[in-house]
Design a protein around this motif. Structure first.
Motif, PDB file in Angstrom:
ATOM      1  N   GLY A   1      40.891  19.974   1.267  1.00 55.18           N
ATOM      2  CA  GLY A   1      41.008  18.585   1.681  1.00 55.18           C
ATOM      3  C   GLY A   1      42.080  17.819   0.930  1.00 55.18           C
ATOM      4  O   GLY A   1      42.356  16.654   1.245  1.00 55.18           O
ATOM      5  N   ARG A   2      42.705  18.455  -0.054  1.00 53.09           N
ATOM      6  CA  ARG A   2      43.731  17.767  -0.836  1.00 53.09           C
ATOM      7  C   ARG A   2      45.081  17.861  -0.117  1.00 53.09           C
ATOM      8  O   ARG A   2      45.612  18.951   0.084  1.00 53.09           O
ATOM      9  CB  ARG A   2      43.833  18.365  -2.244  1.00 53.09           C
ATOM     10  CG  ARG A   2      42.616  18.086  -3.105  1.00 53.09           C
ATOM     11  CD  ARG A   2      42.871  18.469  -4.546  1.00 53.09           C
ATOM     12  NE  ARG A   2      43.033  19.908  -4.716  1.00 53.09           N
ATOM     13  CZ  ARG A   2      42.027  20.753  -4.913  1.00 53.09           C
ATOM     14  NH1 ARG A   2      40.787  20.308  -4.950  1.00 53.09           N
ATOM     15  NH2 ARG A   2      42.261  22.045  -5.072  1.00 53.09           N
ATOM     16  N   LEU A   3      45.622  16.710   0.241  1.00 54.81           N
ATOM     17  CA  LEU A   3      46.923  16.636   0.879  1.00 54.81           C
ATOM     18  C   LEU A   3      47.917  15.971  -0.065  1.00 54.81           C
ATOM     19  O   LEU A   3      47.566  15.053  -0.797  1.00 54.81           O
ATOM     20  CB  LEU A   3      46.844  15.839   2.182  1.00 54.81           C
ATOM     21  CG  LEU A   3      45.991  16.436   3.313  1.00 54.81           C
ATOM     22  CD1 LEU A   3      45.906  15.462   4.477  1.00 54.81           C
ATOM     23  CD2 LEU A   3      46.549  17.778   3.771  1.00 54.81           C
ATOM     24  N   SER A   4      49.147  16.449  -0.019  1.00 58.13           N
ATOM     25  CA  SER A   4      50.214  15.843  -0.814  1.00 58.13           C
ATOM     26  C   SER A   4      51.236  15.134   0.054  1.00 58.13           C
ATOM     27  O   SER A   4      52.126  14.463  -0.464  1.00 58.13           O
ATOM     28  CB  SER A   4      50.919  16.918  -1.649  1.00 58.13           C
ATOM     29  OG  SER A   4      50.004  17.555  -2.528  1.00 58.13           O
ATOM     30  N   ALA A   5      51.129  15.307   1.355  1.00 56.01           N
ATOM     31  CA  ALA A   5      52.053  14.694   2.309  1.00 56.01           C
ATOM     32  C   ALA A   5      51.260  14.320   3.554  1.00 56.01           C
ATOM     33  O   ALA A   5      50.154  14.827   3.782  1.00 56.01           O
ATOM     34  CB  ALA A   5      53.186  15.664   2.640  1.00 56.01           C
ATOM     35  N   PRO A   6      51.785  13.448   4.397  1.00 60.43           N
ATOM     36  CA  PRO A   6      51.041  13.014   5.581  1.00 60.43           C
ATOM     37  C   PRO A   6      50.734  14.160   6.543  1.00 60.43           C
ATOM     38  O   PRO A   6      51.570  15.042   6.767  1.00 60.43           O
ATOM     39  CB  PRO A   6      51.981  11.996   6.236  1.00 60.43           C
ATOM     40  CG  PRO A   6      52.883  11.547   5.151  1.00 60.43           C
ATOM     41  CD  PRO A   6      53.067  12.726   4.255  1.00 60.43           C
ATOM     42  N   GLN A   7      49.549  14.136   7.104  1.00 63.20           N
ATOM     43  CA  GLN A   7      49.174  15.054   8.183  1.00 63.20           C
ATOM     44  C   GLN A   7      48.528  14.253   9.307  1.00 63.20           C
ATOM     45  O   GLN A   7      47.695  13.376   9.073  1.00 63.20           O
ATOM     46  CB  GLN A   7      48.208  16.142   7.719  1.00 63.20           C
ATOM     47  CG  GLN A   7      47.708  17.021   8.888  1.00 63.20           C
ATOM     48  CD  GLN A   7      47.253  18.398   8.497  1.00 63.20           C
ATOM     49  OE1 GLN A   7      47.704  18.968   7.496  1.00 63.20           O
ATOM     50  NE2 GLN A   7      46.340  18.976   9.262  1.00 63.20           N
ATOM     51  N   LEU A   8      48.909  14.591  10.532  1.00 59.87           N
ATOM     52  CA  LEU A   8      48.308  14.016  11.725  1.00 59.87           C
ATOM     53  C   LEU A   8      47.660  15.139  12.508  1.00 59.87           C
ATOM     54  O   LEU A   8      48.293  16.159  12.791  1.00 59.87           O
ATOM     55  CB  LEU A   8      49.377  13.322  12.580  1.00 59.87           C
ATOM     56  CG  LEU A   8      48.926  12.708  13.911  1.00 59.87           C
ATOM     57  CD1 LEU A   8      47.849  11.655  13.715  1.00 59.87           C
ATOM     58  CD2 LEU A   8      50.124  12.112  14.649  1.00 59.87           C
ATOM     59  N   ASP A   9      46.375  14.989  12.823  1.00 56.23           N
ATOM     60  CA  ASP A   9      45.644  15.922  13.688  1.00 56.23           C
ATOM     61  C   ASP A   9      45.518  15.287  15.070  1.00 56.23           C
ATOM     62  O   ASP A   9      45.094  14.133  15.177  1.00 56.23           O
ATOM     63  CB  ASP A   9      44.223  16.187  13.168  1.00 56.23           C
ATOM     64  CG  ASP A   9      44.171  16.832  11.800  1.00 56.23           C
ATOM     65  OD1 ASP A   9      45.148  17.486  11.404  1.00 56.23           O
ATOM     66  OD2 ASP A   9      43.132  16.662  11.117  1.00 56.23           O
TER      67      ASP A   9
END
Length: 454
Positions: free
Chosen positions: A343-351
């Motif tokens: 669940g750790r993101l370092s940059a934007p993600q769009l689902d």
């Protein structure tokens, strides 16, 4: 003296110099299409327009069954590729070295394809990874485990619940079918000796489902099994859309998925088990009565059981009493190491996901959202939904609109343009008249989440 006007000119000159410094090292004078092969044996394909805008799109394709064709792909569709190239994006993607559940191979092959591109065309100003279905799983794995290689990620109809959760949820309908419709059968649900045994088991289960569909009792039990996987009652654009309480029509649509489901639940599972070294899923401790109570299909199941003269409580008790399946710890460890999400993101993600997906139900996005929020990365994730039946049945305009919303997040540092009306307007601008259908939607909880969120 430096005036506001000269200050503005200086700022513009500085910005232009910075842009030139970050531009691709090797510009192309004509559109370029190249293909090649990695050391792993994976093939790759690249398309670079003459007006390349400096943004590189790394596409991860969907699942290819073991032994089937495995071409390299660099866009979700020909139409999406045409639009993206016209707008100046460079498109790349690999085949992955092997077919089947190849996440272990797919991720390094995709990263190596970026390296190949850089060697040929120079560094991109920005790299965005996008993928659909199983490719959404690959894309999200890259986002979490190799955040230094991409600037943002777009998962389209992706398995964003992760591998362990996927195989757990796949087990549940198969377990219900065997327990309630074929309790004396001896075909296995996990731990297949080889591909032949898995194929035989899939054939046997398909026959069980087909015979059950001929009686009201069988249809009710098929619907119960489908509900445990959240298979929607309208899951194919070719199906007439049932009424909200037309339970029989909804069940017929779910049945169509359930006749194909054994291939996924057994043959695809066997290939994944061969990689993991055993069975990577379990249902020990699972409360199926609670799972059904949380399902959006609970009213349908109650109505169908009542019409068939069956006791739903008795069948739920049968599921509770039947022998459960335990996982092989080593196989769970393999799947966790390669494709369980933190669940750790370092940059934007769009689902983005369709609401009527029968193969990868929309509830997978709930599992991803919850994991990302628990990991403290909630500001980097957004999700958007398209009101349409089917798996990955997006218009090209809907996909490009999502891509542009993700770019806006990179440019501005805040999310803009992800409201359904804004996405539909952007999709219409990309592909007029295609019937774009983003809507405001929040899926129900995923039935069996499993992640590494802290």
């Amino acid at each position: 003296m430096i005036t506001a006007r000269t200050s503005g000119r200086l700022a513009a000159l500085v910005a232009a110099a910075l842009l030139a410094a970050s531009a691709p090292a090797l510009a192309t004078e004509t559109p370029t299409h190249v293909e090649g092969e990695l050391a792993s044996g994976a093939t790759w394909v690249m398309d670079v327009p003459e007006n390349w805008n400096g943004t590189l799109l790394l596409f991860s394709h969907g699942y290819q069954a073991a032994g089937g064709p495995n071409p390299a792909e660099n866009a979700p569709s020909d139409e999406a590729a045409r639009i993206a190239l016209d707008e100046g994006y460079a498109l790349i993607g690999s085949s992955y070295a092997t077919t089947g559940w190849a996440v272990e191979q797919a991720v390094p092959d995709q990263l190596a394809t970026i390296d190949e591109f850089t060697a040929r065309f120079g560094p991109a100003r920005r790299t965005i990874a996008w993928g659909q279905s199983y490719g959404g799983l690959v894309t999200t794995t890259i986002a979490e485990r190799h955040p230094d290689r991409v600037d943002a990620t777009l998962s389209m109809c992706g398995l964003v619940q992760g591998g362990v959760a996927n195989w757990n949820s796949t087990l549940d309908p198969a377990y219900a079918v065997k327990t309630l419709l074929a309790p004396e059968s001896d075909y296995p649900l996990t731990g297949f000796a080889d591909a032949q045994q898995a194929s035989q088991a899939a054939t046997a289960m398909t026959g069980v489902v087909e015979r059950a569909q001929t009686t009201p009792q069988g249809r009710a039990r098929i619907a119960l099994a489908a509900a445990l996987h959240n298979i929607p009652g309208h899951n194919d654009p070719a199906q007439p859309e049932p009424g909200e309480r037309d339970w029989e029509a909804q069940q017929r649509n779910q049945y169509e998925v359930m006749t194909r489901f054994p291939v996924t639940a057994m043959q695809w599972r066997q290939e994944a088990e061969s990689r993991a070294g055993g069975n990577m899923s379990w249902n020990t401790g699972v409360d199926y009565a609670r799972m059904l109570a949380d399902s959006p299909h609970a009213p349908e199941i109650a109505a169908l059981y009542d019409a068939a003269g069956l006791s739903l409580r008795d069948d739920l008790d049968a599921l509770a009493r039947a022998p459960r399946i335990e996982a092989d710890p080593g196989a769970v460890d393999y799947m966790t190491r390669h494709v369980a999400f933190t669940g750790r993101l370092s940059a934007p993600q769009l689902d983005i996901h369709t609401t009527g997906d029968g193969l990868v139900p929309v509830q997978v996005t709930s599992a991803h959202r919850d994991a990302v929020e628990r990991a403290g990365s909630g500001d980097l994730l957004r999700q958007a939904f398209v009101d349409r039946p089917g798996h990955c049945t997006f218009t090209a305009g809907e996909q490009l609109a999502a891509l542009h919303a993700l770019e806006t997040r990179l440019d501005d540092g805040v999310w803009r343009g992800t409201d359904p009306a804004e996405l539909n307007a952007a999709a219409e601008a990309e592909q007029p008249g295609a019937g774009h259908a983003y809507l405001r939607f929040r899926p129900t909880p995923y039935p069996r989440p499993y992640d590494l969120a802290e």
